[in-house]
Design a protein around this motif. Structure first.
Motif, mmCIF file in Angstrom:
data_model
loop_
_atom_site.group_PDB
_atom_site.id
_atom_site.type_symbol
_atom_site.label_atom_id
_atom_site.label_comp_id
_atom_site.label_asym_id
_atom_site.label_seq_id
_atom_site.Cartn_x
_atom_site.Cartn_y
_atom_site.Cartn_z
ATOM 1 N N ALA A 1 23.035 1.514 8.326
ATOM 2 C CA ALA A 1 21.955 1.298 9.296
ATOM 3 C C ALA A 1 20.746 0.611 8.679
ATOM 4 O O ALA A 1 19.940 0.017 9.390
ATOM 5 C CB ALA A 1 21.536 2.623 9.921
ATOM 6 N N GLY A 2 20.585 0.738 7.349
ATOM 7 C CA GLY A 2 19.442 0.126 6.675
ATOM 8 C C GLY A 2 18.453 1.123 6.110
ATOM 9 O O GLY A 2 17.349 0.748 5.700
ATOM 10 N N LYS A 3 18.830 2.390 6.053
ATOM 11 C CA LYS A 3 17.899 3.448 5.619
ATOM 12 C C LYS A 3 17.440 3.248 4.177
ATOM 13 O O LYS A 3 16.238 3.261 3.887
ATOM 14 C CB LYS A 3 18.572 4.818 5.767
ATOM 15 C CG LYS A 3 19.121 5.109 7.146
ATOM 16 C CD LYS A 3 19.740 6.483 7.244
ATOM 17 C CE LYS A 3 20.966 6.678 6.367
ATOM 18 N NZ LYS A 3 22.104 5.797 6.769
ATOM 19 N N THR A 4 18.387 3.092 3.274
ATOM 20 C CA THR A 4 18.046 2.929 1.855
ATOM 21 C C THR A 4 17.289 1.633 1.626
ATOM 22 O O THR A 4 16.333 1.590 0.831
ATOM 23 C CB THR A 4 19.321 2.961 1.003
ATOM 24 O OG1 THR A 4 19.864 4.294 1.028
ATOM 25 C CG2 THR A 4 19.034 2.575 -0.447
ATOM 26 N N LEU A 5 17.691 0.570 2.306
ATOM 27 C CA LEU A 5 17.005 -0.713 2.150
ATOM 28 C C LEU A 5 15.549 -0.609 2.590
ATOM 29 O O LEU A 5 14.653 -1.170 1.951
ATOM 30 C CB LEU A 5 17.723 -1.794 2.955
ATOM 31 C CG LEU A 5 19.131 -2.154 2.470
ATOM 32 C CD1 LEU A 5 19.797 -3.108 3.448
ATOM 33 C CD2 LEU A 5 19.081 -2.762 1.075
ATOM 34 N N LEU A 6 15.306 0.124 3.669
ATOM 35 C CA LEU A 6 13.923 0.310 4.124
ATOM 36 C C LEU A 6 13.117 1.057 3.075
ATOM 37 O O LEU A 6 11.974 0.679 2.766
ATOM 38 C CB LEU A 6 13.915 1.083 5.442
ATOM 39 C CG LEU A 6 12.536 1.450 5.993
ATOM 40 C CD1 LEU A 6 11.682 0.210 6.220
ATOM 41 C CD2 LEU A 6 12.682 2.246 7.292
ATOM 42 N N LEU A 7 13.687 2.097 2.491
ATOM 43 C CA LEU A 7 12.985 2.859 1.464
ATOM 44 C C LEU A 7 12.682 1.982 0.254
ATOM 45 O O LEU A 7 11.589 2.052 -0.320
ATOM 46 C CB LEU A 7 13.847 4.065 1.045
ATOM 47 C CG LEU A 7 13.109 5.391 0.815
ATOM 48 C CD1 LEU A 7 12.413 5.836 2.092
ATOM 49 C CD2 LEU A 7 14.078 6.464 0.336
ATOM 50 N N ARG A 8 13.628 1.148 -0.125
ATOM 51 C CA ARG A 8 13.417 0.268 -1.282
ATOM 52 C C ARG A 8 12.362 -0.789 -1.001
ATOM 53 O O ARG A 8 11.628 -1.196 -1.901
ATOM 54 C CB ARG A 8 14.742 -0.374 -1.702
ATOM 55 C CG ARG A 8 15.699 0.629 -2.358
ATOM 56 C CD ARG A 8 17.062 0.037 -2.639
ATOM 57 N NE ARG A 8 17.896 1.017 -3.318
ATOM 58 C CZ ARG A 8 18.130 1.032 -4.638
ATOM 59 N NH1 ARG A 8 17.581 0.096 -5.407
ATOM 60 N NH2 ARG A 8 18.883 1.942 -5.186
ATOM 61 N N CYS A 9 12.269 -1.225 0.224
ATOM 62 C CA CYS A 9 11.188 -2.152 0.591
ATOM 63 C C CYS A 9 9.834 -1.452 0.502
ATOM 64 O O CYS A 9 8.852 -2.032 0.018
ATOM 65 C CB CYS A 9 11.405 -2.687 2.007
ATOM 66 S SG CYS A 9 12.742 -3.897 2.166
ATOM 67 N N LEU A 10 9.777 -0.203 0.965
ATOM 68 C CA LEU A 10 8.529 0.552 0.885
ATOM 69 C C LEU A 10 8.070 0.718 -0.554
ATOM 70 O O LEU A 10 6.866 0.723 -0.835
ATOM 71 C CB LEU A 10 8.717 1.935 1.521
ATOM 72 C CG LEU A 10 8.530 2.064 3.020
ATOM 73 C CD1 LEU A 10 8.948 3.454 3.485
ATOM 74 C CD2 LEU A 10 7.087 1.787 3.413
ATOM 75 N N HIS A 11 9.027 0.864 -1.464
ATOM 76 C CA HIS A 11 8.684 1.093 -2.871
ATOM 77 C C HIS A 11 8.532 -0.210 -3.657
ATOM 78 O O HIS A 11 8.227 -0.190 -4.848
ATOM 79 C CB HIS A 11 9.758 1.964 -3.527
ATOM 80 C CG HIS A 11 9.323 2.624 -4.795
ATOM 81 N ND1 HIS A 11 8.111 3.279 -4.929
ATOM 82 C CD2 HIS A 11 9.930 2.722 -6.020
ATOM 83 C CE1 HIS A 11 8.002 3.751 -6.159
ATOM 84 N NE2 HIS A 11 9.072 3.424 -6.837
ATOM 85 N N GLY A 12 8.765 -1.336 -2.995
ATOM 86 C CA GLY A 12 8.599 -2.620 -3.657
ATOM 87 C C GLY A 12 9.764 -3.042 -4.527
ATOM 88 O O GLY A 12 9.636 -3.981 -5.320
ATOM 89 N N LEU A 13 10.905 -2.386 -4.376
ATOM 90 C CA LEU A 13 12.080 -2.748 -5.174
ATOM 91 C C LEU A 13 12.830 -3.926 -4.566
ATOM 92 O O LEU A 13 13.585 -4.606 -5.253
ATOM 93 C CB LEU A 13 13.027 -1.543 -5.304
ATOM 94 C CG LEU A 13 12.443 -0.324 -6.005
ATOM 95 C CD1 LEU A 13 13.447 0.825 -5.989
ATOM 96 C CD2 LEU A 13 12.048 -0.658 -7.433
ATOM 97 N N ILE B 1 14.332 10.068 7.469
ATOM 98 C CA ILE B 1 14.980 8.889 8.041
ATOM 99 C C ILE B 1 16.474 9.174 8.135
ATOM 100 O O ILE B 1 17.115 9.505 7.134
ATOM 101 C CB ILE B 1 14.721 7.635 7.183
ATOM 102 C CG1 ILE B 1 13.217 7.341 7.108
ATOM 103 C CG2 ILE B 1 15.468 6.441 7.755
ATOM 104 C CD1 ILE B 1 12.870 6.169 6.214
ATOM 105 N N MET B 2 17.009 9.062 9.335
ATOM 106 C CA MET B 2 18.420 9.326 9.576
ATOM 107 C C MET B 2 19.067 8.118 10.252
ATOM 108 O O MET B 2 18.373 7.236 10.776
ATOM 109 C CB MET B 2 18.599 10.572 10.442
ATOM 110 C CG MET B 2 17.920 11.816 9.907
ATOM 111 S SD MET B 2 18.286 13.302 10.869
ATOM 112 C CE MET B 2 19.954 13.642 10.302
#
Length: 236
Positions: free
Chosen positions: A44-56, A38-39
């Motif tokens: 842009a929201g990259k880290t937030l998207l990852l944290r949503c995927l992990h349920g954080l 993810i670039m």
């Protein structure tokens, strides 16, 4: 064997901070095994998207499914490595043992092999927080891989590390992917993305601007914002 958490489907994912939608309707399907990078620009929201995927982080709207599971039901099949590793005030070996107590009891040699795999066998009894940044990140990755996750998430996991640590972590990630783990990583490093990515998801303004195979993305990006980013005209 492909990850049981595929395909990953994200539908109309929205996350609001203050008066701004930082994820402004993410629609994305990741169905192929391998390494997805993810670039995108800062914010842009990259880290937030990852944290949503992990349920954080719980989004304000939208749905995420991983295979046939929800985020909550898939958490025990996931592992995440952060840019700044969170380690206990214990030795390197004790950090691993605390993360996987059942393995520590039944297969203690597996913990030592995990340390060997990240070149930390001689640091087993050293306090984890006294290690260098590269050593701490390698320990965090070893801890994440001990559970043999079906999905491995990495958020700028090699940022600011020495080149030797970067290459070692990349090698471990590629090995894990070859063994069937789906890997999704956020990276601002174009060189790293070119080395690792099978496909690229480019995010801008809280939305998916482009998703394509890596060779296509780096040689012929489709969107003006991705072209500008690769040309260095947008801040990382």
């Amino acid at each position: 064997m492909p990850s049981p958490l595929l395909p990953i489907r994200i539908s109309d994912l929205r996350l609001v901070k203050g008066d701004r939608a930082v994820l402004a309707g993410i629609n994305l399907t990741i169905g192929e095994p391998g390494i997805t990078v993810i670039m995108g620009p800062n914010g842009a929201g990259k880290t937030l998207l990852l944290r949503c995927l992990h349920g954080l982080i719980k989004p304000d709207q939208g749905q995420i499914t991983l295979g046939q599971l929800s985020v909550t039901d898939s958490r025990d099949q996931q592992a995440m490595v952060f840019q700044h590793p969170v380690l206990l005030r214990r030795t390197a070996l004790q950090n691993l043992a605390f993360a996987v107590p059942e393995i520590a009891r039944s297969e203690p040699q597996r913990l030592l092999r995990a340390l060997e795999s990240v070149h930390l066998a001689d640091r087993a009894d050293q306090p984890a927080r006294m290690m260098s940044g590269g050593e701490q990140q390698r320990l965090a990755l070893a801890r994440a891989l001990l559970s043999k996750p079906a999905l491995l998430l990495l958020d700028e996991a090699t940022a600011s590390l020495d080149p030797a640590s970067v290459l070692l972590i990349e090698s471990l990630v590629k090995t894990q992917s070859a063994q069937g783990t789906k890997v999704i990583l956020v990276s601002h490093d174009q060189g790293q993305a070119r080395r690792l990515a099978d496909d690229v998801v480019f995010i801008s303004g809280g939305q998916v601007a482009e998703q394509s195979p890596a060779n296509q993305f780096f040689t012929a990006p489709e969107t003006p914002v991705a072209k500008a980013y690769l040309a260095g005209e947008i801040l990382l």
